[in-house]
Write a protein that holds these residues in place. Structure first.
Motif, mmCIF file in Angstrom:
data_model
loop_
_atom_site.group_PDB
_atom_site.id
_atom_site.type_symbol
_atom_site.label_atom_id
_atom_site.label_comp_id
_atom_site.label_asym_id
_atom_site.label_seq_id
_atom_site.Cartn_x
_atom_site.Cartn_y
_atom_site.Cartn_z
ATOM 1 N N GLU A 46 12.754 54.980 2.259
ATOM 2 C CA GLU A 46 12.687 53.552 2.565
ATOM 3 C C GLU A 46 11.284 52.984 2.349
ATOM 4 O OE1 GLU A 46 16.328 53.452 5.868
ATOM 5 O OE2 GLU A 46 14.256 53.146 6.533
ATOM 6 N N GLN A 47 10.276 53.819 2.500
ATOM 7 C CA GLN A 47 8.895 53.370 2.288
ATOM 8 C C GLN A 47 8.422 53.600 0.852
ATOM 9 O OE1 GLN A 47 6.136 54.620 5.577
ATOM 10 N NE2 GLN A 47 7.985 55.545 6.398
ATOM 11 N N ALA A 48 9.317 54.133 0.016
ATOM 12 C CA ALA A 48 9.000 54.429 -1.392
ATOM 13 C C ALA A 48 7.877 55.447 -1.512
ATOM 14 C CB ALA A 48 8.656 53.149 -2.161
ATOM 15 N N ILE A 49 7.744 56.321 -0.505
ATOM 16 C CA ILE A 49 6.776 57.414 -0.576
ATOM 17 C C ILE A 49 7.354 58.550 -1.408
ATOM 18 C CG2 ILE A 49 5.572 59.184 0.769
ATOM 19 C CD1 ILE A 49 5.439 57.131 3.063
ATOM 20 N N ARG A 50 8.635 58.840 -1.177
ATOM 21 C CA ARG A 50 9.343 59.847 -1.968
ATOM 22 C C ARG A 50 10.537 59.194 -2.640
ATOM 23 N NH1 ARG A 50 7.836 65.190 -0.898
ATOM 24 N NH2 ARG A 50 6.594 65.468 0.987
ATOM 25 N N LYS A 51 10.963 59.813 -3.750
ATOM 26 C CA LYS A 51 12.097 59.296 -4.503
ATOM 27 C C LYS A 51 13.280 60.241 -4.337
ATOM 28 C CE LYS A 51 8.558 57.060 -6.564
ATOM 29 N NZ LYS A 51 7.159 57.216 -6.129
ATOM 30 N N PRO A 52 14.457 59.720 -4.016
ATOM 31 C CA PRO A 52 15.616 60.601 -3.828
ATOM 32 C C PRO A 52 16.135 61.158 -5.140
ATOM 33 C CG PRO A 52 16.297 58.327 -3.678
ATOM 34 C CD PRO A 52 14.789 58.319 -3.772
ATOM 35 N N GLN A 53 16.667 62.372 -5.080
ATOM 36 C CA GLN A 53 17.363 62.917 -6.239
ATOM 37 C C GLN A 53 18.680 62.166 -6.418
ATOM 38 O OE1 GLN A 53 16.550 67.183 -4.646
ATOM 39 N NE2 GLN A 53 17.111 67.419 -6.797
ATOM 40 N N LEU A 54 19.235 62.270 -7.622
ATOM 41 C CA LEU A 54 20.439 61.522 -7.939
ATOM 42 C C LEU A 54 21.593 61.888 -7.014
ATOM 43 C CD1 LEU A 54 21.843 59.509 -9.806
ATOM 44 C CD2 LEU A 54 22.358 61.416 -11.349
ATOM 45 N N ASP A 55 21.766 63.182 -6.717
ATOM 46 C CA ASP A 55 22.888 63.571 -5.860
ATOM 47 C C ASP A 55 22.727 63.023 -4.442
ATOM 48 O OD1 ASP A 55 20.751 65.311 -5.427
ATOM 49 O OD2 ASP A 55 22.033 66.967 -4.834
ATOM 50 N N VAL A 56 21.489 62.878 -3.978
ATOM 51 C CA VAL A 56 21.260 62.279 -2.657
ATOM 52 C C VAL A 56 21.619 60.799 -2.692
ATOM 53 C CG1 VAL A 56 19.532 61.734 -0.898
ATOM 54 C CG2 VAL A 56 19.478 63.957 -2.057
ATOM 55 N N ILE A 78 15.057 56.916 -12.857
ATOM 56 C CA ILE A 78 14.666 58.265 -13.277
ATOM 57 C C ILE A 78 14.852 58.456 -14.781
ATOM 58 C CG2 ILE A 78 15.161 59.281 -11.035
ATOM 59 C CD1 ILE A 78 17.714 60.429 -12.125
ATOM 60 N N ASP A 79 15.399 57.445 -15.467
ATOM 61 C CA ASP A 79 15.480 57.495 -16.933
ATOM 62 C C ASP A 79 14.107 57.106 -17.471
ATOM 63 O OD1 ASP A 79 16.258 57.575 -19.555
ATOM 64 O OD2 ASP A 79 17.276 55.631 -19.510
#
Length: 277
Positions: A46-56, A78-79
């Motif tokens: 939510e804070q854009a510190i980490r990016k979720p993987q596609l499956d998440v 991610i493209d």
């Protein structure tokens, strides 16, 4: 997509995730439980510190019944043409890792590269490329390195073969700046750096780039890279062997303080050379 606009897009992803989660009446921990990550990870998404993987992202859509919006956003973001196809998945995992250990036999690892060094490497590998292509690749390297400055930065350990300190990528001035950058990160305790000297026999154990990544909510992964190819290894037995090989390299490398002294000495040598040309 430029660095600023890409980051803004991830910030939109995070803000939208927070809004949809709160509308559904879930806490971060509750949503995390439903999508098999920690509540802390949801907060970092939510804070854009980490990016979720596609499956998440797909599981978030299922949990919040959002008709695939987060999957579509994630696929778009991610493209990323800044990364070679074989490295894109590793770059994605890198943002989620709690620990990263690398062995670099010839070049400074991407996470530690300065813009000038990254440009020199990219030009050497792509001598006929357009400026736009070069700039895109360099921006990807620089942006990746920012994870070492985040509060939630991973534990980062790099073993550099002495080749890395001696090969004059980009010339003396570029090398001086690059090695000073590595030394500064080590002095600031943002990274641990060791040098595997020419006298060490452990180099025979591992002759290619190796990266080991550990995560809060997933098993460890190894990534190996060769010329224009890379492999993600997640078989537990193979990852264990890679970890064992890395431990042998770490045992043969100079201690961190001696390594730092050698890095700074090499930087000083390049700086003197640059000042006389």
């Amino acid at each position: 997509m430029a660095n600023g606009s890409r980051q803004a897009a991830w910030e939109f992803f995070g803000a939208e995730l927070k809004r949809r989660r709160e509308d559904a009446g879930f806490t971060q921990v509750e949503l995390g439980t439903r999508v098999f990550v920690s509540g802390g990870y949801i907060g970092q998404f939510e804070q854009a510190i980490r990016k979720p993987q596609l499956d998440v992202a797909q599981r978030i859509d299922d949990a919040l019944q959002t008709d695939g919006i987060f999957e579509r956003l994630c696929r778009k973001l991610i493209d990323d043409r800044r990364y070679a196809d074989y490295f894109a998945k590793a770059a994605e995992l890198e943002t989620l890792a709690t620990s990263i250990c690398e062995f670099a036999p010839a070049l400074v690892p991407g996470l530690l590269q300065t813009p000038a060094y990254a440009k020199a490497v990219t030009l050497a590998m792509n001598p006929f490329a357009l400026d736009e292509f070069i700039d895109e690749k360099v921006s990807g390297r620089v942006e990746r390195g920012r994870i070492l400055k985040d509060e939630s930065r991973p534990v980062y350990w790099a073993i550099l073969h002495e080749n890395v300190l001696r090969i004059p990528v980009g010339g003396a001035a570029v090398m001086a700046e690059q090695l000073e950058h590595v030394a500064r990160l080590a002095r600031e305790r943002a990274v641990v750096a060791q040098v595997l000297p020419y006298t060490a026999g452990g180099y025979a154990v591992m002759t290619g780039d190796l990266r080991l990544m550990e995560f809060d909510d997933a098993p460890p992964t190894a990534y190996t890279e060769a010329v224009y190819s890379g492999s993600l290894l997640d078989d537990p037995a193979v990852v264990k062997r890679a970890q064992w090989a890395y431990d042998l390299l770490r045992a043969d490398a100079l201690p961190p303080e001696a390594s730092l002294a050698l890095i700074e000495s090499a930087a000083e040598g390049f700086r003197r050379c640059a000042s006389t040309t």
